[in-house]
Design a protein around this motif. Structure first.
Motif, PDB file in Angstrom:
ATOM      1  N   TYR A 111       0.643  -1.271  -0.051  1.00  0.00           N
ATOM      2  CA  TYR A 111      -0.021  -0.088   0.180  1.00  0.00           C
ATOM      3  C   TYR A 111       0.857   1.244  -0.046  1.00  0.00           C
ATOM      4  CZ  TYR A 111      -2.762   3.758   1.815  1.00  0.00           C
ATOM      5  OH  TYR A 111      -3.599   4.786   1.847  1.00  0.00           O
ATOM      6  N   THR A 112       2.038   1.108   0.805  1.00  0.00           N
ATOM      7  CA  THR A 112       2.857   2.420   0.781  1.00  0.00           C
ATOM      8  C   THR A 112       3.399   2.596  -0.394  1.00  0.00           C
ATOM      9  OG1 THR A 112       3.272   1.760   3.218  1.00  0.00           O
ATOM     10  CG2 THR A 112       4.864   3.368   2.061  1.00  0.00           C
ATOM     11  N   ARG A 148       0.982   4.130  -2.763  1.00  0.00           N
ATOM     12  CA  ARG A 148       0.784   5.612  -2.283  1.00  0.00           C
ATOM     13  C   ARG A 148       1.818   6.516  -2.762  1.00  0.00           C
ATOM     14  NH1 ARG A 148       1.096   8.498   2.785  1.00  0.00           N
ATOM     15  NH2 ARG A 148      -0.364  10.237   2.621  1.00  0.00           N
ATOM     16  N   TYR A 150       0.658   9.474  -5.117  1.00  0.00           N
ATOM     17  CA  TYR A 150       0.195  10.532  -4.356  1.00  0.00           C
ATOM     18  C   TYR A 150       0.844  11.813  -4.573  1.00  0.00           C
ATOM     19  CZ  TYR A 150      -0.017  13.074   0.244  1.00  0.00           C
ATOM     20  OH  TYR A 150      -0.318  14.137   1.284  1.00  0.00           O
ATOM     21  N   LEU A 207      -5.709   5.483  -5.550  1.00  0.00           N
ATOM     22  CA  LEU A 207      -5.136   5.359  -4.042  1.00  0.00           C
ATOM     23  C   LEU A 207      -6.336   5.351  -2.986  1.00  0.00           C
ATOM     24  CD1 LEU A 207      -2.670   6.094  -2.303  1.00  0.00           C
ATOM     25  CD2 LEU A 207      -3.273   8.465  -2.232  1.00  0.00           C
ATOM     26  N   THR A 238      -6.922   2.359  -0.276  1.00  0.00           N
ATOM     27  CA  THR A 238      -7.016   2.748   1.109  1.00  0.00           C
ATOM     28  C   THR A 238      -8.226   1.950   1.584  1.00  0.00           C
ATOM     29  OG1 THR A 238      -6.322   5.052   0.507  1.00  0.00           O
ATOM     30  CG2 THR A 238      -7.474   4.758   2.688  1.00  0.00           C
TER      31      THR A 238
END
Lengths: 580, 215
Positions: free
Chosen positions: A141-142, A145, A149, A170, A174
């Protein structure tokens, strides 16, 4: 103990130092950023700084006390990750971008720590899968992102790692993360509950503070989320969660270091090790003291080239026990990584080494004593054989020659007596010769008798004692009840004890009457010589008595010299009749 | 009539010289043995009047001579046995004599060169007995506890000479006593030992043995 075997390898200390250094630097940066950011209440800043620091510090302490246990390292990783999350507060694009990689870094580390606690490694496949999933999900996920992002949209520094501005992607990620996060949290809670229920009292004591704090913090966090940030309860619930989190590393520390008081363990061990059967039951003693039924104890067996337990199975060398010269004595092997206090473990190992060393020394001493005894007995036996041989040589040689000579002289004398004219001087000479020859023969007999009485060899102890009495100028009373056939060394020793005691009584104690008593108890022959002399025999003095003591000792007997009840001296020898 | 003698001793030099000595003294040495077994065979074959036997013979060099002597006396009662030994043991004497104190002797080996040795041989060969005087002193020395059958010192002296096989007259000469006094002592000894009813020739040695056994 082998320190190399206790840790994960030679690089562990380096890793600890590195983690600590990185933690301190990142911690300082994080706190500075948080203060500079200005949007955080001071209590939040202090508590989060404290939490990270406490994880680092508790990790270091845990590691130092349990070098073989990874719990300390995991706690330090949690501390570092916790601080790293705040790097995204930086206004510097580079630091900010790097910080984006660690926004959720503490979550998988905490899951890992909790599931590995207190043994420092993941005990089940489920725990390993859960942990790996957490790492994968969080960092997946990081990564997503970071790549999608666009921070400038939120008045943040530029994301240097931005690949494409995809808020839609994103948002989906999430949502997925939230869902998976709930599943993971449920999995962790379930695992911990099951483990706690299955745990023995020792493990429960370790897990309890960690779970209690987690429970309080978790309830507070859930309640906080449920009521929402604007609810009047929120300002109460949020600090509870933060304080709980802050106290968590201390709970880990307490749990990791919890053990029965060291003194109690050592005291149990000492008492158990002092029992006569301690060496045989040393493994059980250690297992009970350490409350570790998996513990195995191997004794060093050079012939097997390794450590062998009571059942003869090889034991892997977990902790090698050595004597003071560093030679291996044995090894302790444990399936579970030991999580007692390292000092306790060291004390236990030292005590086990002492018991094993003691056991080895006792065996060696017994063997050597047996050797020495056997060799002493052989010496005495060889000396007796030699004495018998010399006596026989005298008998067959010189004595026979002298008897023959005496007989020849007698024949010459007969011949001389038949002569018509006899020379009185020659007759006198012949008589003198015969008399001298008799004296020489008597002296030789005496010598041979002193070396080894033929009567002893040929007729046995009682006749030999009778002969001893007959030769004494003073009355010697021999009292000997029915004796069994005695082994030659015993009979000879009994005879020489009596002969020496009688000689001493006559020569030194000026005894008037002497009583020699020989009696047989099952397994023991007792020889005692009482005299009515002046006493004062010195058991230590005189080569005769010392020689006797050695002789008696060689047969494992005892020789006692003491004053008699009514004066005089009593010499008493007890000689074992059976083979030991 | 010339007495026929066999000798048994593994000391060849001594045995041959003893044979020579006894031959010179008028005996007919008909055989010489080196061990107990050949002595038995020899006596069984030759039926001598006397066997002179050393107590220490092969194979073990312990009591073969005694054992053979006992066997001889049981199997061939007509053969007198003179046992020679380096040392004396009262139990050996009792074993050797058994219940029959005739034609038996037990002497220290070095007595062979004593001037009385031939007399002892003659007594034994003639059906009498000869016991080494040391046997008596040996037993007197070790006999202390039992007060019964105690003899006076003079009676012991007389007993010792009796054991050796001396006549009343010889005992009287040696102890400078009158034969009558010796007879009185001997009667007293017999009385003490309860041998008053035995025949005279047995009595003398039995007295010794009884006294020894009473220890």
């Amino acid at each position: 103990m082998d320190s190399a075997r206790r840790g994960d390898g030679g690089w562990t200390p380096l890793l600890v130092v590195l983690l600590a250094a990185v933690g301190v630097v990142i911690g300082a940066v994080a706190v500075t950023l948080k203060v500079a950011d200005g949007s955080h209440p001071w209590s939040d800043t202090v508590l989060s700084g404290l939490s990270g620091s406490l994880f680092l510090l508790a990790g270091v302490v845990t590691h130092l006390r349990r070098p073989g246990n990874r719990t300390g390292l995991l706690m330090m990783v949690v501390g570092v990750a916790f601080f790293a999350e705040d790097l995204q507060l930086s206004t510097d694009p580079a630091v900010f971008s790097a910080g984006l990689l660690f926004v959720h870094a503490s979550t998988p580390a905490i899951v890992h720590l909790v599931l590995a606690f207190p043994h420092g490694r993941l005990p089940t496949t489920a725990a390993r899968v859960l942990t790996a999933t957490t790492y994968a999900v969080v960092y997946g996920y990081t990564a997503l992102r970071v790549l999608t992002y666009d921070s400038t949209d939120f008045h943040r520094p530029e994301n240097l790692l931005l690949a494409a501005d995809r808020p839609d992607l994103l948002a989906t990620a999430t949502d997925v993360l939230d869902a998976v996060g709930v599943l993971i949290a449920a999995g962790v809670v379930l695992t911990l509950v099951r483990r706690f229920r299955a745990a023995d009292p020792g493990l429960r004591a370790a897990l309890a503070p960690v779970l209690l704090i987690a429970f309080i913090g978790g309830i507070a966090a859930l309640a906080g989320s449920a009521v929402g940030g604007r609810h009047s309860l929120y300002p109460v619930l949020a600090p509870v969660y933060r304080v709980a989190f802050c106290a968590w590393p201390l709970a880990f520390l307490a749990g990791a270091l919890w053990t029965r008081p060291r003194r109690a363990v050592i005291a149990d061990l000492l008492i158990a090790a002092g029992r006569p059967d301690a060496t045989g039951g040393l493994r059980d003693t250690l297992a009970v003291a350490l409350r570790d039924p998996s513990l195995r104890l191997g004794r060093w067996r050079p012939d097997a080239g390794g450590f062998v337990d009571d059942r003869g199975a090889l034991v892997s060398a977990g902790t090698v026990l050595r004597d003071r010269e560093g030679r291996p004595l044995g090894a302790l092997s444990r399936t579970e990584v030991p999580w007692e206090d390292v000092r306790t473990a060291e004390a236990v190992a030292a005590l086990a080494a002492l018991v094993l060393d003691n056991e080895r020394l006792a065996v060696e001493a017994r063997e050597r004593l047996a050797e020495v005894r056997a060799s002493r007995a052989r010496l005495v036996s060889a000396a007796d054989d030699e004495r018998r041989r010399v006596e026989r040589d005298l008998h067959d040689g010189a004595q026979q020659q002298l008897v023959v000579l005496a007989l020849m002289l007698r024949m010459a004398r007969h011949r001389f007596d038949e002569l018509p004219e006899r020379d009185p001087v020659l007759a006198d000479r012949l008589d003198q010769c015969a008399a001298r020859l008799d004296e020489a023969l008597a002296a030789l007999r005496e010598l041979a008798h002193g070396i080894h009485p033929a009567v002893l060899t040929e007729a046995g102890l009682v006749p030999a004692l009778g002969a001893l009495a007959a030769r004494s100028p003073r009355p010697v009373d021999v009292e000997a009840a029915d004796l069994p056939d005695l082994p030659a060394p015993v009979a000879a020793t009994a005879y020489f004890v009596a002969a020496e005691a009688v000689t001493n009584a006559l020569k030194h104690a000026r005894a008037e009457t002497i009583r020699v008593a020989v009696r047989c108890e099952p397994g023991t022959l007792h020889v005692s010589v009482h005299d009515d002399g002046v006493g004062g025999a010195d058991p230590a003095g005189g080569t005769g008595l010392v020689g006797l003591r050695d002789r008696v000792g060689a047969l494992d007997g005892t020789l006692e010299i003491r004053g008699g009840p009514a004066g005089g001296t009593v010499v008493h020898a007890a000689l074992p009749l059976e083979e030991r | 009539m010339t007495k026929r003698v066999v000798l048994a001793d593994d000391m060849t030099l001594f045995r041959q010289l003893l044979a020579q000595y006894l031959t010179g003294a008028g005996y007919h040495v008909v055989g010489q043995a080196e061990d107990g077994k050949s002595l038995r065979d020899m006596v069984s074959a030759l039926h001598p009047d006397l066997a002179v036997v050393d107590i220490r013979m092969p194979p073990a060099g312990r009591l073969e001579g005694l054992e053979t002597a006992v066997w001889l006396r049981a199997r061939h009662p007509g053969v007198a046995v003179l046992l020679l030994s380096e040392y004396l043991e009262a139990a050996h004497l009792a074993t050797l004599v058994g219940g029959q104190a005739t034609g038996v002797g037990y002497l220290l080996k070095n007595r062979v060169s004593d001037k009385d040795f031939l007399a002892a041989v003659e007594r034994v060969a003639g059906g009498g007995c000869a016991v080494d005087p040391e046997v008596v002193s040996l037993m007197l020395a070790t006999r202390r506890r039992d007060g019964s059958a105690d003899l006076t010192p003079r009676e012991r002296e007389v007993l010792a000479l009796m054991a050796e096989g001396w006549s009343n007259q010889a005992i009287a000469d040696r102890l400078h006593l009158t034969p009558k006094t010796v007879e009185t002592h001997i009667r007293s000894i017999f009385q003490s030992l309860g041998l008053a009813t035995e025949a005279e020739h047995h009595r003398r040695v039995l007295a010794v043995l009884t006294y020894l056994r009473s220890t």
